[in-house]
Write a protein that holds these residues in place. Structure first.
Motif, PDB file in Angstrom:
ATOM      1  N   GLY A 122       0.811  -1.202   0.000  1.00 19.09           N
ATOM      2  CA  GLY A 122       0.000   0.000   0.000  1.00 19.09           C
ATOM      3  C   GLY A 122       0.845   1.252   0.000  1.00 19.09           C
ATOM      4  O   GLY A 122       2.072   1.207   0.135  1.00 19.09           O
ATOM      5  N   PRO A 123       0.206   2.406  -0.142  1.00 13.43           N
ATOM      6  CA  PRO A 123       0.940   3.683  -0.093  1.00 13.43           C
ATOM      7  C   PRO A 123       1.546   3.888   1.288  1.00 13.43           C
ATOM      8  O   PRO A 123       1.196   3.205   2.256  1.00 13.43           O
ATOM      9  N   ILE A 124       2.451   4.842   1.390  1.00 13.90           N
ATOM     10  CA  ILE A 124       3.178   5.079   2.633  1.00 13.90           C
ATOM     11  C   ILE A 124       2.920   6.497   3.124  1.00 13.90           C
ATOM     12  O   ILE A 124       2.428   7.348   2.381  1.00 13.90           O
ATOM     13  N   ASP A 125       3.273   6.732   4.373  1.00 11.89           N
ATOM     14  CA  ASP A 125       3.183   8.072   4.952  1.00 11.89           C
ATOM     15  C   ASP A 125       4.408   8.272   5.826  1.00 11.89           C
ATOM     16  O   ASP A 125       4.517   7.674   6.897  1.00 11.89           O
ATOM     17  N   LEU A 126       5.328   9.114   5.375  1.00 12.70           N
ATOM     18  CA  LEU A 126       6.599   9.309   6.072  1.00 12.70           C
ATOM     19  C   LEU A 126       6.671  10.636   6.821  1.00 12.70           C
ATOM     20  O   LEU A 126       7.756  11.145   7.081  1.00 12.70           O
ATOM     21  N   HIS A 127       5.513  11.182   7.189  1.00  8.19           N
ATOM     22  CA  HIS A 127       5.504  12.460   7.917  1.00  8.19           C
ATOM     23  C   HIS A 127       4.234  12.517   8.759  1.00  8.19           C
ATOM     24  O   HIS A 127       3.170  12.922   8.289  1.00  8.19           O
ATOM     25  N   THR A 128       4.327  12.116  10.031  1.00 11.46           N
ATOM     26  CA  THR A 128       3.170  12.126  10.922  1.00 11.46           C
ATOM     27  C   THR A 128       3.597  12.529  12.327  1.00 11.46           C
ATOM     28  O   THR A 128       4.771  12.415  12.691  1.00 11.46           O
ATOM     29  N   HIS A 129       2.614  12.967  13.113  1.00 11.05           N
ATOM     30  CA  HIS A 129       2.887  13.442  14.469  1.00 11.05           C
ATOM     31  C   HIS A 129       1.944  12.784  15.469  1.00 11.05           C
ATOM     32  O   HIS A 129       0.762  12.573  15.183  1.00 11.05           O
ATOM     33  N   THR A 130       2.477  12.480  16.636  1.00 10.27           N
ATOM     34  CA  THR A 130       1.707  11.835  17.693  1.00 10.27           C
ATOM     35  C   THR A 130       1.514  12.785  18.863  1.00 10.27           C
ATOM     36  O   THR A 130       1.982  13.934  18.844  1.00 10.27           O
ATOM     37  N   SER A 131       0.868  12.280  19.913  1.00  9.99           N
ATOM     38  CA  SER A 131       0.633  13.094  21.104  1.00  9.99           C
ATOM     39  C   SER A 131       1.915  13.397  21.863  1.00  9.99           C
ATOM     40  O   SER A 131       1.900  14.197  22.803  1.00  9.99           O
TER      41      SER A 131
ATOM     42  N   LEU B 160      -1.988   1.222   4.942  1.00 11.85           N
ATOM     43  CA  LEU B 160      -0.707   1.795   4.555  1.00 11.85           C
ATOM     44  C   LEU B 160       0.386   0.725   4.555  1.00 11.85           C
ATOM     45  O   LEU B 160       0.358  -0.204   5.362  1.00 11.85           O
ATOM     46  N   GLY B 161       1.368   0.901   3.686  1.00 10.08           N
ATOM     47  CA  GLY B 161       2.473  -0.032   3.618  1.00 10.08           C
ATOM     48  C   GLY B 161       3.584   0.275   4.601  1.00 10.08           C
ATOM     49  O   GLY B 161       4.353  -0.607   4.972  1.00 10.08           O
ATOM     50  N   ALA B 162       3.685   1.532   5.030  1.00  2.00           N
ATOM     51  CA  ALA B 162       4.706   1.938   6.002  1.00  2.00           C
ATOM     52  C   ALA B 162       4.315   3.288   6.573  1.00  2.00           C
ATOM     53  O   ALA B 162       3.602   4.080   5.931  1.00  2.00           O
ATOM     54  N   LEU B 163       4.786   3.539   7.791  1.00  2.00           N
ATOM     55  CA  LEU B 163       4.476   4.774   8.492  1.00  2.00           C
ATOM     56  C   LEU B 163       5.723   5.274   9.200  1.00  2.00           C
ATOM     57  O   LEU B 163       6.409   4.513   9.878  1.00  2.00           O
ATOM     58  N   ALA B 164       6.026   6.566   9.043  1.00  2.00           N
ATOM     59  CA  ALA B 164       7.114   7.188   9.803  1.00  2.00           C
ATOM     60  C   ALA B 164       6.519   8.078  10.881  1.00  2.00           C
ATOM     61  O   ALA B 164       5.582   8.835  10.629  1.00  2.00           O
ATOM     62  N   ILE B 165       7.049   7.968  12.089  1.00  2.00           N
ATOM     63  CA  ILE B 165       6.691   8.854  13.183  1.00  2.00           C
ATOM     64  C   ILE B 165       7.752   9.945  13.239  1.00  2.00           C
ATOM     65  O   ILE B 165       8.932   9.670  13.453  1.00  2.00           O
ATOM     66  N   THR B 166       7.337  11.195  13.038  1.00  2.00           N
ATOM     67  CA  THR B 166       8.294  12.306  12.945  1.00  2.00           C
ATOM     68  C   THR B 166       7.853  13.448  13.858  1.00  2.00           C
ATOM     69  O   THR B 166       7.571  14.564  13.392  1.00  2.00           O
TER      70      THR B 166
END
Length: 286
Positions: A2-11, A31-37
């Motif tokens: 699946g598509p990826i998301d390499l720019h995300t923010h958590t609490s 999603l195929g991959a997720l980056a926590i940034t």
């Protein structure tokens, strides 16, 4: 994949969801991959990686830093950061967080002078990790001072807002050196925010590459298709990697969906494969 998301923010910075919950949402979204940034912190990465192992979601540990270069403020992403070994990076982040606290205190006092019912302890209590403007916006909405996050930023917290103060940043050279010491791939985030295009943008990105920036965030929620193509072609000419993501925060950025931005974003898994190949060519592993 699946598509990826390499720019995300958590609490742990200014996002809505805890790292583990965000990873689960990424898995549910296919999603195929997720980056926590998260901004200026790596404290949520262990939780995210544990959730990735439990769900089968490929999690890229990262962070986002504010940097200064050639008289302007920019953001860079560190991807695949070795957060447990990143002593120099942690020291740099500690300095940023000290500046953030001073900024937050100034903005809270400014809001109080404008008649807002808010104090610094309330701000600290509203955040799990790094305190930022979205936490102030949440309090303003809850207290009825404004009707929405957008209104809070427009009137008080944004660059033209009545309570705004500039964010502390690292020199780009220091940020890149610290991230590279932590074995990270360094990407220049959302280049459209730099406000330049064409030759001036190419010269700026080239100068960033000479310092050590490895990639360009070509895919982004607020990049048009024309801009995305421009950035992909620029990265190709400069032999830089390409990355991309939604900059998902949850309520702090209404309308921005995980992996899909405002509905049209799609970062192909091949982007991740190319970044991995570039890392392997440098003797770095994921």
């Amino acid at each position: 994949m699946g598509p990826i998301d390499l720019h995300t923010h958590t609490s742990f910075s200014d996002g809505e969801f805890p790292p583990g919950e965000l990873v689960c949402k990424a898995a549910e979204a296919g999603l195929g991959a997720l980056a926590i940034t998260d901004h200026d912190t790596m404290d949520g990465l262990d939780e995210a990686l544990e959730a990735g192992a439990e769900t089968g979601m490929e999690v890229v540990p990262g962070c986002e830093l504010s940097v200064s270069f050639q008289g302007r403020t920019m953001h860079v992403l560190g991807l695949w950061v070795r957060h447990r070994e990143a002593d120099a990076l942690r020291a740099a982040l500690a300095g940023i967080l000290g500046g953030r606290e001073a900024r937050n205190q100034y903005m809270v006092e400014k809001l109080r002078s404008l008649g807002m019912d808010i104090d610094y302890q309330q701000l600290l209590d509203s955040a799990q990790g790094t305190v930022g403007r979205p936490h102030m916006a949440r309090i303003l909405v809850e207290r009825g001072a404004v009707k929405s996050y957008e209104a809070a930023f427009r009137k008080y917290l944004g660059r033209q807002g009545l309570a705004y103060a500039p964010k502390p940043s690292l020199p780009l050279e220091v940020a890149v050196a610290s991230l590279h010491e932590a074995r990270a791939t360094v990407a220049l985030a959302h280049p459209y925010l730099l406000g330049v295009s064409g030759r001036p943008l190419e010269e700026l990105v080239r100068a960033c590459k000479e310092i050590g920036v490895d990639a360009l965030e070509a895919y982004y929620t607020d990049h048009s298709q024309t801009r995305t193509r421009e950035y992909i072609e620029l990265a190709r000419r400069l032999d830089m990697g390409v990355c991309g993501g939604s900059d998902f925060h949850g309520r702090a950025k209404p309308g921005v969906r995980l992996g899909a931005g405002r509905g049209t974003l799609r970062v192909p898994y091949e982007v991740l494969e190319d970044l991995k190949a570039r890392r392997e060519a440098k003797g770095l592993w994921t």
